[in-house]
Design a protein around this motif. Sequence first.
Motif, mmCIF file in Angstrom:
data_model
loop_
_atom_site.group_PDB
_atom_site.id
_atom_site.type_symbol
_atom_site.label_atom_id
_atom_site.label_comp_id
_atom_site.label_asym_id
_atom_site.label_seq_id
_atom_site.Cartn_x
_atom_site.Cartn_y
_atom_site.Cartn_z
ATOM 1 N N PHE A 128 -21.668 21.599 55.955
ATOM 2 C CA PHE A 128 -21.356 22.947 55.686
ATOM 3 C C PHE A 128 -19.969 23.411 55.913
ATOM 4 N N ARG A 129 -19.346 23.808 55.084
ATOM 5 C CA ARG A 129 -17.861 24.553 55.597
ATOM 6 C C ARG A 129 -17.692 25.687 54.874
ATOM 7 N N ARG A 130 -17.254 26.675 55.497
ATOM 8 C CA ARG A 130 -16.853 27.960 54.953
ATOM 9 C C ARG A 130 -15.449 27.931 54.153
ATOM 10 N N GLN A 178 -22.251 24.550 51.041
ATOM 11 C CA GLN A 178 -23.244 23.403 51.604
ATOM 12 C C GLN A 178 -22.761 22.377 50.494
ATOM 13 N N PHE A 179 -22.386 21.077 50.832
ATOM 14 C CA PHE A 179 -22.207 20.109 50.027
ATOM 15 C C PHE A 179 -22.924 18.987 50.644
ATOM 16 N N TYR A 180 -22.944 17.751 49.899
ATOM 17 C CA TYR A 180 -23.563 16.585 50.345
ATOM 18 C C TYR A 180 -22.891 15.316 50.637
ATOM 19 N N GLY A 200 -22.363 8.963 53.621
ATOM 20 C CA GLY A 200 -21.326 8.124 54.512
ATOM 21 C C GLY A 200 -21.875 7.200 55.360
ATOM 22 N N ALA A 201 -20.879 6.479 55.886
ATOM 23 C CA ALA A 201 -21.137 5.072 56.531
ATOM 24 C C ALA A 201 -20.325 5.221 57.878
ATOM 25 N N GLU A 202 -20.931 4.574 58.874
ATOM 26 C CA GLU A 202 -19.906 4.377 59.972
ATOM 27 C C GLU A 202 -20.392 2.710 60.529
ATOM 28 N N ASP A 211 -8.781 15.176 63.231
ATOM 29 C CA ASP A 211 -7.857 14.788 64.679
ATOM 30 C C ASP A 211 -8.539 13.360 64.847
ATOM 31 N N TYR A 212 -9.498 12.834 64.681
ATOM 32 C CA TYR A 212 -10.210 11.667 65.459
ATOM 33 C C TYR A 212 -9.490 10.324 64.807
ATOM 34 N N TYR A 213 -8.735 10.375 63.940
ATOM 35 C CA TYR A 213 -8.220 9.252 63.166
ATOM 36 C C TYR A 213 -7.258 8.624 63.874
ATOM 37 N N LEU A 245 -12.673 11.676 46.133
ATOM 38 C CA LEU A 245 -14.048 11.670 45.888
ATOM 39 C C LEU A 245 -14.863 11.139 47.276
ATOM 40 N N LEU A 246 -13.808 10.642 48.120
ATOM 41 C CA LEU A 246 -14.268 10.247 49.420
ATOM 42 C C LEU A 246 -13.201 9.832 50.278
ATOM 43 N N GLY A 247 -13.286 10.065 51.654
ATOM 44 C CA GLY A 247 -12.249 9.805 52.458
ATOM 45 C C GLY A 247 -12.817 9.287 53.763
HETATM 46 P P1 HAM Z 1 -13.727 14.595 54.814
HETATM 47 O O1 HAM Z 1 -12.562 14.308 54.108
HETATM 48 O O2 HAM Z 1 -13.469 15.858 55.567
HETATM 49 O O3 HAM Z 1 -14.036 13.369 55.613
HETATM 50 O O4 HAM Z 1 -14.982 14.865 53.590
HETATM 51 C C1 HAM Z 1 -15.147 13.654 53.022
HETATM 52 C C2 HAM Z 1 -15.594 13.976 51.609
HETATM 53 O O5 HAM Z 1 -16.405 15.070 51.537
HETATM 54 C C3 HAM Z 1 -14.490 14.395 50.726
HETATM 55 O O6 HAM Z 1 -13.440 13.333 50.188
HETATM 56 C C4 HAM Z 1 -15.123 15.255 49.481
HETATM 57 O O7 HAM Z 1 -15.557 14.300 48.660
HETATM 58 C C5 HAM Z 1 -16.279 15.752 50.394
HETATM 59 N N1 HAM Z 1 -16.084 17.261 50.660
HETATM 60 C C6 HAM Z 1 -15.501 17.698 51.709
HETATM 61 N N2 HAM Z 1 -15.469 18.850 51.607
HETATM 62 C C7 HAM Z 1 -16.287 19.279 50.544
HETATM 63 C C8 HAM Z 1 -16.531 20.743 49.843
HETATM 64 N N3 HAM Z 1 -16.411 21.735 50.628
HETATM 65 N N4 HAM Z 1 -17.240 20.739 48.718
HETATM 66 C C9 HAM Z 1 -17.664 19.364 48.378
HETATM 67 N N5 HAM Z 1 -17.200 18.137 48.766
HETATM 68 C C10 HAM Z 1 -16.611 18.294 49.747
HETATM 69 C C11 HAM Z 1 -15.238 13.361 56.457
HETATM 70 O O8 HAM Z 1 -15.960 14.530 56.482
HETATM 71 C C12 HAM Z 1 -15.160 12.557 57.653
HETATM 72 N N6 HAM Z 1 -16.538 12.460 58.452
HETATM 73 C C13 HAM Z 1 -15.341 10.940 56.705
HETATM 74 C C14 HAM Z 1 -15.122 9.918 57.831
HETATM 75 C C15 HAM Z 1 -16.433 9.243 57.890
HETATM 76 N N7 HAM Z 1 -14.256 9.465 58.607
HETATM 77 C C16 HAM Z 1 -14.637 8.507 59.261
HETATM 78 N N8 HAM Z 1 -16.160 8.428 58.859
#
Ligand code: HAM
Length: 553
Positions: free
Chosen positions: A228-230, A240-242, A245-247, A382-384, A402-404
């Motif tokens: 969830f991000r505003r 609300q998005f889905y 992920g993996a760690e 900031d944790y990177y 698509l992913l980060g």
């Molecule tokens: P993030 O780049 O903030 O990283 O989000 C990862 C992915 O979530 C983004 O590349 C995007 O595809 C999707 N995403 C983010 N915000 C939205 C949104 N508002 N609507 C739709 N999709 C969204 C993380 O969340 C880190 N926890 C990733 C990570 C895992 N790093 C290390 N481990």
Amino acid sequence: MSQTLKAVRGTRDLLPPETALWNRIEATARSVFARYNFGEIRTPVFEDTALFARGVGEETDIVSKEMYTWEDGERFDIDAMEDAWWRGDKQYETRLYGMRQDRYGVNAVRHLPGDSELLMFRSRLDEADVKQLEQAILAGKSNSQLYETGRDGDIRGRIVVASPFTRVAERERDGTIAIDYLTGNFTRSSQSLTLRPENTAGVVRAYIEHKLGETGQLQKLYYIGPQFRRERPQKGRYRQFYQIGAEVIGPPSSGSESPLRDAEVLEMLSTLLDELGIAGWTLELNSVGSAADRARYNEALRAALVPVLGQMCQDCQRRAVTNPLRVLDCKVPEDQPIIDTLPVIADSLDEASKAHFAAVTAALDAAGVPYTRNHRLVRGLDYYTRTTFEFTHGGLGAQNALLGGGRYDGLSEMLGGPRAPGIGFAMGEDRLVLTLLANEADGKSAPPQVVADAFIAPLGDTKDEASVARLNAAALSLARELRHTGLYIELGDASFRLKKSFEMAEKTARQIVILGEDELQSGILTVKDFVTGIQSKVPRAELAIFLAEPAKG
Ligand code: HAM
């Protein structure tokens, strides 16, 4: 008429048939994760706000502007009050009965020498409670078994009121009811909670909480769930998005710091995207170095920003002071040419960080995973440390990530845990779906067809209620039998006329099974195959096999 209610802006309902695509994506992801020996972790959707403030970073956009945070309000803690009261009241040997009858206001009954007492614990003195207690005393007197369990004597009442909470009335004694004021803080402390904006901090919290590091093993964990991000909603960006992920995290002795882990995660992602049918992705790669490298780079940036800051946006001016690295996240078009002239982080990396990055790219080269270096990819959290990456896709427009993900070697310590280097990623499932739907529209992949093997049509006299009920019951039993063999079955209704049954069947199934009074008697069913047009008579015992292998036309 009352106003119709809608899903909140930035949230949406996912409906069939699109949910079939979501399920396919999740099934593919689970299958790939299993092959790479990952296990699933499910953490709560809300956590202590401090987790994200400390983990993700106060100065990040996510924490400073986008979190759904609330105070889990202060509450009166009746248990704490009761405990305190009993502790201070050891003068009688007491026995308790009838605990916690809250609806009646009586919390406990205790027997004293010569009489019995009904006890009520309250945060404030309320006349309604006094009345209820009086009634309970009267009821107890007329039913001595209830409260006295065979003893003689009076029944008295006592209300224990938490005095510092709210002292409503000064009443020491009211007939048979005594009132005690008890001093103390009987509130359950309030807590600031936040809907998770991402899952890495939660996973590391769980790693620490369950002492997973003590196994000595590398933990390979995956998750699928809502975040969830505003943010301002737009295509590919929701509140609300889905994420899928993996760690990979563990004590250094488990090899968690090795560049091989980074390369393996990236290689797994290229496999996952390929298996999902995502063509044309780009892997952008960078290293943000160790904490010391970043501190050095922040200083270099701060110095380089001094002469140009006046021309930059308000956010950059603030970031330049608090966390200069975040200037690289700026999306304001006018700031971009200035940012392009700033020093790059690669020049601030020490030998160890450079060697780590070189080992990651060498392993990717060996595995044949293509990537491009992006010096500005510092990621918005900031944790990177060291490796950071994003997979982008041209078809997504402005929200093209698509992913980060990346490495976070100091996160566990930041959250009070042991040293536990880690690397991970999160994929935006909503964006994957958008990309795959766009591919389907381009004819690049076939849409997933959800078609049942058969539609069971109970058919009889629609006006005869008894017949409708009988045929429906028989149809349910037949559907159950067929579904248990693994067939996909859609069930009609005997209240539908023939035409309607056929129309519905053609939309949802490959074949129709007709179940009328005759079929019920004879045990021979009529099956029509919509593809070939062939109509057959099939004995019930052979029906499952027949439906599983439709006639070839
Ligand atoms: P993030 O780049 O903030 O990283 O989000 C990862 C992915 O979530 C983004 O590349 C995007 O595809 C999707 N995403 C983010 N915000 C939205 C949104 N508002 N609507 C739709 N999709 C969204 C993380 O969340 C880190 N926890 C990733 C990570 C895992 N790093 C290390 N481990």
